[in-house]
Design a protein around this motif. Structure first.
Motif, PDB file in Angstrom:
ATOM      1  N   LEU A 254      -9.960   8.714   3.925  1.00 44.09           N
ATOM      2  CA  LEU A 254      -8.721   8.513   4.673  1.00 44.09           C
ATOM      3  C   LEU A 254      -8.028   9.845   4.920  1.00 44.09           C
ATOM      4  O   LEU A 254      -7.533  10.107   6.024  1.00 44.09           O
ATOM      5  N   VAL A 299      -2.437  10.228  -1.395  1.00 49.33           N
ATOM      6  CA  VAL A 299      -3.539   9.255  -1.337  1.00 49.33           C
ATOM      7  C   VAL A 299      -4.192   9.076  -2.708  1.00 49.33           C
ATOM      8  O   VAL A 299      -4.392   7.934  -3.149  1.00 49.33           O
ATOM      9  N   GLU A 324     -10.366   2.138  -0.134  1.00 53.57           N
ATOM     10  CA  GLU A 324      -9.930   2.450   1.223  1.00 53.57           C
ATOM     11  C   GLU A 324     -10.549   1.511   2.243  1.00 53.57           C
ATOM     12  O   GLU A 324     -10.036   1.352   3.344  1.00 53.57           O
ATOM     13  N   ASN A 325     -11.692   0.886   1.894  1.00 59.67           N
ATOM     14  CA  ASN A 325     -12.425   0.081   2.868  1.00 59.67           C
ATOM     15  C   ASN A 325     -12.416  -1.410   2.574  1.00 59.67           C
ATOM     16  O   ASN A 325     -12.837  -2.201   3.416  1.00 59.67           O
ATOM     17  N   SER A 327     -10.132  -3.681   2.426  1.00 61.91           N
ATOM     18  CA  SER A 327      -9.343  -4.527   3.326  1.00 61.91           C
ATOM     19  C   SER A 327      -9.860  -4.489   4.761  1.00 61.91           C
ATOM     20  O   SER A 327      -9.404  -5.275   5.599  1.00 61.91           O
ATOM     21  N   ARG A 328     -10.810  -3.596   5.056  1.00 58.30           N
ATOM     22  CA  ARG A 328     -11.346  -3.476   6.416  1.00 58.30           C
ATOM     23  C   ARG A 328     -12.656  -4.229   6.588  1.00 58.30           C
ATOM     24  O   ARG A 328     -13.240  -4.236   7.674  1.00 58.30           O
ATOM     25  N   ARG A 581      -4.166   0.779   0.710  1.00 55.14           N
ATOM     26  CA  ARG A 581      -4.306   1.420   2.009  1.00 55.14           C
ATOM     27  C   ARG A 581      -2.969   1.471   2.743  1.00 55.14           C
ATOM     28  O   ARG A 581      -2.618   2.488   3.346  1.00 55.14           O
ATOM     29  N   ARG A 582      -2.207   0.371   2.673  1.00 55.84           N
ATOM     30  CA  ARG A 582      -0.921   0.317   3.373  1.00 55.84           C
ATOM     31  C   ARG A 582       0.054   1.352   2.819  1.00 55.84           C
ATOM     32  O   ARG A 582       0.685   2.111   3.576  1.00 55.84           O
ATOM     33  N   LEU A 585      -1.086   4.967   3.469  1.00 56.36           N
ATOM     34  CA  LEU A 585      -0.775   5.355   4.849  1.00 56.36           C
ATOM     35  C   LEU A 585       0.715   5.647   5.016  1.00 56.36           C
ATOM     36  O   LEU A 585       1.095   6.580   5.729  1.00 56.36           O
TER      37      LEU A 585
END
Length: 643
Positions: A254, A299, A324-325, A327-328, A581-582, A585
């Motif tokens: 990220l 981060v 980092e991934n 939730s994607r 992640r939220r 960011l």
């Protein structure tokens, strides 16, 4: 089928895996990190403790920045093209700028952040060798070869690599099967669950195939080696896992994805300030304000908070980058057993002969099965308990190779065996036992006459159907599938029960790996499993999750381990990833937005380099405090309630 007692294999104590801290400090970046921490500590003592200034105060920082910073910046330069720039690139520019400004403490802090991140990534990359080491520690190393290739000559213990095709090998009780082959003498069972992921002990008799790495039961078996150890199924899985680890696609962090454009913005603004004013200090002021601490610190702080939060909910995060991934993920792939199922067989139906009732036969069978630890025996006992049956006393119990488990109950001889032995003892049972293409079965004989067939299966979790419906609604998962090495009828049965349309049955570890690689090209993937055969697929998936900690090899290959195999905990993991992640960011983008405002002020000369350094420290503190919120959750995270 029932009655084979399985215990832990008698193997040597495995060598401990390398300590993560030892791996950290043995790396070059780890040494730089430790040296930088020491230098900063000494600097602070010289400054505040003794009251020195100038060179007398800064020399520890100068030494560590020169000796540690130069190698780091060389590495950053080498990777800049591959990563298309990133936070590390701007950090290197910031080190140079700080040195030119004489800000040695700032330069040392940036060196600390760079080296610490690199060392942690290097330690995490050791997971590949850790997984392979675990496989190697469990692999059979010796075999009992029959002397002269005959049963009369005795046995000799030899290294497993000395076994050639056609050799006769004796596999002792509770021993690991050393090679793939075929049973030529003996009747017993082997626990193949470690290899296949299926929670069953498989009956073995003359003509049965056996796999290297399976655990033998109570009865010695003689096998004919079908292939050398280096070509065994176990060795093939090791090879597939090694290839998967070596070819794992690189995921851009990220910080790198955000830092790529942030670096360009910072350099353009710094160059603009220099060009407009003709004053190079404008460039220096811009770059100092632009030091990417919200990325380099914010981060990681968010990730550490997420790891802590996961641990409090029974989830061990092995690869922090996975968060980092998580939730994607858009494609979720399940192994059949132990993920959507409980990983233990249960009675589905009982077929009885005309003169017997279900409860009568089940009570008789469960009485005898009290003396067995076979997985099917446990299921039969549980079935009788659920029906509230009273179990009669057993006066005799025995188990002879090829005859199954036998007991005397109320003067009647009860035998629990398999279909083949039933046909041999009671030829008339051939016409009475129904044909079945799926599930496991135990045949019950009363006084050597067919009484019942008890059919068992690994039933889906009660909440599996709701969870499958939950994933697209709450987590935007648009593709779900079951990938299993089991028979198509078994996989289709589970898929229909839980509401999954796409299945892949009879798939080898290599096939699972290929399917994951294909879907990786479509987008982020998640693979859930619990057996050695799942390890290669877990290793190459964007997110690999082990359900339960039963296998150290599977746990090593996974990015995260859910200790209690709960679907609610899996939902927690997805929510933790989304939260991390939220907030990461928020910290990164918020910090960069404030930094860009500071850079614009510096372009117009409204911020000096010193003021920029102070402003950046304030921004860093705000970003770190916000990132620390990730782990500050006391209530429930999951919006899925597992029943």
């Amino acid at each position: 089928m029932g009655g084979m007692t399985t215990t832990a294999p008698q193997t040597t104590t495995p060598t401990r895996a390398p300590d993560p801290w030892a791996l950290f400090i043995r790396s070059r970046d780890g040494l730089i990190t430790v040296a930088t921490l020491v230098a900063i500590f000494v600097h602070l003592i010289l400054w505040f403790g003794i009251g020195l200034d100038g060179w007398a105060r800064d020399w520890p920082l100068v030494v560590v920045v020169v000796l540690g910073g130069i190698p780091l910046m060389v590495e950053v330069a080498k990777s800049a093209v591959a990563t298309r720039g990133g936070a590390d690139t701007l950090a290197a520019v910031s080190i140079i700028t700080s040195v030119l400004l004489g800000e040695w403490l700032v330069a040392a802090i940036i060196v600390l952040m760079l080296s610490g991140g690199e060392a942690l990534e290097e330690a995490a990359s050791k997971r590949a060798s850790g997984t392979l080491d675990a496989l190697a520690r469990r692999a059979p190393t010796t075999a009992h070869r029959l002397l002269g290739g005959t049963f009369a000559g005795g046995t000799e213990e030899v290294p497993v690599n000395d076994i050639a095709v056609g050799d006769l090998v004796e596999v002792l009780p509770h021993e690991l099967c050393p090679v793939d082959g075929e049973v030529v003498e003996g009747h017993g069972s082997m626990d193949e669950s470690y290899l296949t992921g299926e929670p069953y002990v498989v009956s073995k008799s003359r003509g049965s195939e056996v796999m290297s790495g399976a655990v033998n039961g109570d009865t010695p078996l003689t096998i004919l080696a079908g292939r050398p150890a280096q070509d065994s199924r176990y060795a093939q899985i090791v090879g597939v896992l090694r290839e998967a680890e070596e070819n794992r696609p690189a995921m851009r962090r990220l910080a790198d994805r955000l830092g790529a454009w942030y670096t360009v913005v910072a350099l353009v603004l710094g160059g603009l300030g220099w060009a407009v004013s003709g004053d190079p200090t404008r460039f220096l002021a811009v770059v100092v304000v632009a030091t990417p601490c919200p990325l380099l610190i914010g981060v990681p702080v968010a990730i550490i908070g997420a790891i802590s939060l996961a641990a409090r909910r029974g989830i061990i995060v092995k690869n922090p980058g996975m968060l980092e991934n998580a939730s994607r993920v858009r494609t979720v792939m399940f192994d059949k057993t132990g993920t959507l199922t409980y990983g233990r067989p249960a009675i589905t139906d009982i077929h009885t002969a005309e003169s017997f009732s279900e409860d009568e036969v089940l009570a008789l069978a469960a009485s005898v099965e009290r003396y067995s630890r076979h997985p099917l025996a446990e299921a039969i006992r549980a079935g009788a308990e659920q029906r509230g049956l009273e179990l009669p006393a057993v006066t005799e119990v025995s188990e002879k190779p090829g005859q199954g488990l036998t007991g005397v109950v109320g003067g009647r001889r009860i035998r629990i065996t398999n279909r083949r032995t039933s046909h041999e003892i009671d030829p008339g049972s051939r016409d009475l036992i129904p044909v079945t293409a799926s599930g496991m079965e135990s045949i019950v004989l009363v006084d050597d006459r067919y009484a019942a067939m008890i059919r068992l299966r690994d039933e889906p979790r009660s909440s599996a159907n709701d969870f499958i419906a939950h994933l697209p609604k709450k987590h935007n998962v648009d593709k779900l599938m079951i990938i299993s090495g089991d028979r198509e009828s078994e996989v289709r049965y589970l898929a229909d029960k839980v509401g999954i349309e796409e299945i892949h049955a009879g798939v080898s570890p290599e096939g699972k790996l290929t399917l994951v690689e294909e879907h990786n090209r479509r987008g982020p993937t998640m693979f859930l499993g619990d057996g050695i055969n799942d390890a290669p697929a877990m290793a190459v998936a964007t997110v690999g999750v082990a359900m339960g900690a039963g296998s150290d090899i599977t746990s090593e290959a996974a990015d995260a381990v859910i200790l209690d195999s709960s679907l609610e905990r899996l939902d927690d993991l997805l929510h933790i990833g989304a939260r991390m992640r939220r907030i990461a960011l928020q910290s990164a983008l918020g910090g960069m937005a404030l930094s860009i405002i500071g850079m614009i002020l510096a372009v117009f000369g409204l911020l000096t380099p010193l003021m920029g350094a102070v402003a950046q420290e304030v921004i860093d503190v705000l970003a770190i405090l916000n990132a620390a919120r990730v782990g500050l959750v006391r209530g429930p995270l999951s919006d899925f309630d597992e029943k």
